[in-house]
Design a protein around this motif. Structure first.
Motif, short mmCIF file in Angstrom:
data_model
loop_
_atom_site.label_atom_id
_atom_site.label_comp_id
_atom_site.label_asym_id
_atom_site.label_seq_id
_atom_site.Cartn_x
_atom_site.Cartn_y
_atom_site.Cartn_z
N ASP A 101 -4.98 10.94 -1.30
CA ASP A 101 -3.98 10.44 -0.36
C ASP A 101 -4.53 9.23 0.39
O ASP A 101 -3.83 8.22 0.55
CB ASP A 101 -3.58 11.55 0.61
N TYR A 103 -6.94 7.20 -0.60
CA TYR A 103 -7.09 6.10 -1.57
C TYR A 103 -5.76 5.40 -1.80
O TYR A 103 -5.68 4.17 -1.78
CB TYR A 103 -7.64 6.68 -2.89
N LEU A 104 -4.69 6.19 -2.01
CA LEU A 104 -3.37 5.60 -2.23
C LEU A 104 -2.88 4.85 -1.00
O LEU A 104 -2.27 3.78 -1.10
CB LEU A 104 -2.37 6.68 -2.64
N SER A 105 -3.15 5.40 0.17
CA SER A 105 -2.77 4.74 1.41
C SER A 105 -3.49 3.41 1.55
O SER A 105 -2.90 2.39 1.93
CB SER A 105 -3.08 5.65 2.60
N LEU A 107 -4.63 1.55 -0.88
CA LEU A 107 -4.06 0.62 -1.86
C LEU A 107 -2.75 0.02 -1.36
O LEU A 107 -2.50 -1.17 -1.51
CB LEU A 107 -3.83 1.32 -3.19
N GLN A 108 -1.91 0.87 -0.76
CA GLN A 108 -0.62 0.40 -0.25
C GLN A 108 -0.80 -0.60 0.88
O GLN A 108 0.00 -1.51 1.05
CB GLN A 108 0.23 1.58 0.22
#
Length: 113
Positions: A101, A103-105, A107-108
């Motif tokens: 979560d 990591y994805l945050s 990236l966003q």
């Protein structure tokens, strides 16, 4: 790597088959005869009987006899052992999900992880 002949191994082996899992799901609603357990499947009664024997050997179900009828019922103890074993990994899985979560945050937000 040798295969361990322990209760947890036996339980997982029994749970590996989708028909056996469906039989257990049916037994959560109450006792049933082998004939009743066989109804939703397009397999022979002897095949269902073999599945029942595997589940019995694993301790997941037991059969009772009333007159000429044999009923099967769920035994929860081996499933509790599975849940206990899985609890050992709950923290690890939770951390993995939280890291994903984050990591994805990152990236966003255009950040370099």
């Amino acid at each position: 790597m040798p295969v361990l002949d322990d209760q947890l191994t036996t339980t997982f082996a029994a749970l590996a088959d989708p028909i056996r899992r469906a039989i257990l799901a049916r037994l959560t609603r109450g006792e049933a005869t082998v004939g009743q357990l066989a109804e939703p499947f397009d397999v022979s009664l002897p095949a269902i009987s073999k599945h029942v024997k595997v589940l019995q050997k694993a301790g997941l179900i037991e059969q009772t006899r009333r007159a000429q009828w044999r009923s099967c019922r769920l035994r929860p103890e081996p499933l509790r052992d599975v849940v206990s074993w899985m609890a050992l990994y709950r923290d690890f899985l939770g951390d993995s999900v939280e890291r994903l979560d984050q990591y994805l945050s990152d990236l966003q937000n255009g950040e370099t992880p």
